[in-house]
Enzyme design. Structure first.
Site, PDB file in Angstrom:
ATOM      1  N   TYR A 163       0.821  -1.211   0.000  1.00 45.60           N
ATOM      2  CA  TYR A 163       0.000   0.000   0.000  1.00 45.60           C
ATOM      3  C   TYR A 163       0.854   1.260   0.000  1.00 45.60           C
ATOM      4  O   TYR A 163       0.637   2.173  -0.801  1.00 45.60           O
ATOM      5  CB  TYR A 163      -0.930  -0.010   1.207  1.00 45.60           C
ATOM      6  CG  TYR A 163      -1.916   1.138   1.213  1.00 45.60           C
ATOM      7  CD1 TYR A 163      -2.971   1.158   0.303  1.00 45.60           C
ATOM      8  CD2 TYR A 163      -1.789   2.196   2.099  1.00 45.60           C
ATOM      9  CE1 TYR A 163      -3.877   2.214   0.274  1.00 45.60           C
ATOM     10  CE2 TYR A 163      -2.693   3.255   2.083  1.00 45.60           C
ATOM     11  CZ  TYR A 163      -3.727   3.258   1.172  1.00 45.60           C
ATOM     12  OH  TYR A 163      -4.605   4.312   1.149  1.00 45.60           O
ATOM     13  N   LYS A 167       1.077   4.083  -3.177  1.00 43.22           N
ATOM     14  CA  LYS A 167       0.652   5.474  -3.035  1.00 43.22           C
ATOM     15  C   LYS A 167       1.810   6.437  -3.273  1.00 43.22           C
ATOM     16  O   LYS A 167       1.616   7.533  -3.813  1.00 43.22           O
ATOM     17  CB  LYS A 167       0.035   5.703  -1.652  1.00 43.22           C
ATOM     18  CG  LYS A 167      -1.324   5.026  -1.474  1.00 43.22           C
ATOM     19  CD  LYS A 167      -2.352   5.525  -2.483  1.00 43.22           C
ATOM     20  CE  LYS A 167      -3.746   4.966  -2.205  1.00 43.22           C
ATOM     21  NZ  LYS A 167      -4.764   5.439  -3.182  1.00 43.22           N
TER      22      LYS A 167
END
Length: 245
Positions: A163, A167
């Site tokens: 994650y 990002k």
């Protein structure tokens, strides 16, 4: 009437953005990977007084759905004014590097990074037909390399291989995209809604979807003097709302 496409809009923050933009008089395409679920949500919204909302099938990992969504919007609107790349996944946990399968990391990147690029590339043609096109890439403070390098940051101990890196990559893409479109009337920004209680995190966050959506809209419905190529965060405590990359 301005038109907006919101990916991943059938629940949580995306759904709340849909509600708030509908109230502001925009025509909202409620993007959903599952059209049946999207139609059910749009029907319920219409029954509750929200207008100018249409569910549209779009899965950022399936190019054929992206192209079909583009064709539908082009035939109905002729252009697209706002693209909010909201769809994202967290991936399975734990995400420690020694244990994270490459396939799991790739799955997160397919949605959070490559999918955003695919959607953006497909819709640039329609966005360029708008007088004031806006692209908002919904990111996370967890994608800030600066903050993640600061042991005093409140989320410093939360490291997630899939994650976090997806990002961070999305943030880098936002910088490149804003630069490439700087001579046009585009405003392209990365927007972090903050740690928000949603289905995404089992409702653990302290923020509300209402606050998150309002923050995203604040930095999306901007005038010609607004900045582009910035990283705004609803979690910045000094009041500037500008996050370090």
């Amino acid at each position: 009437m301005k038109s907006v496409l919101i990916t991943g809009a059938n629940r949580s923050i995306g759904l709340e953005i849909t509600k708030q933009l509908s109230k502001k008089g925009l025509f909202v395409y409620l993007g959903s990977r599952d059209l049946e679920k999207g139609n059910a949500v749009a029907k319920e919204l219409n029954e509750n007084g929200f207008q100018n909302i249409k569910a549209i099938e779009i899965d950022s990992t399936k190019p054929e759905t992206i192209l079909e969504a583009k064709n539908i919007i082009e035939s109905e609107q002729g252009r697209l004014d706002i693209l909010i790349n909201n769809a994202g996944i967290s991936g399975a946990f734990p995400q420690a590097i020694p244990d994270a399968p490459i396939s799991a990391i790739q799955e997160v990147f397919d949605t959070n990074f490559f999918g955003v690029i695919s959607v953006t590339q497909t819709f640039l043609e329609l966005l360029k037909k708008s007088d004031s096109p806006r692209i908002s890439n919904i990111t996370s403070g967890l994608g800030s390399l600066t903050l993640h390098s600061d042991p005093n940051w409140k989320y410093y101990n939360f490291k997630a291989t899939s994650y976090l890196t997806s990002k961070a990559a999305l943030n880098a893409f936002t910088i490149v995209l804003a630069f490439e479109l700087k001579d046009l009337n585009f405003k392209v920004n990365a927007i972090d809604p903050g740690y928000t209680a949603t289905d995404f995190n089992h409702h653990n966050g302290p923020g509300t979807v209402e606050s998150a959506a309002s923050f995203i809209i604040k930095h999306t419905l901007t005038d010609e003097n607004a900045p582009t190529g910035k990283f705004f965060s609803n979690d910045i405590e000094d009041g500037t709302e500008v996050s370090p990359w």
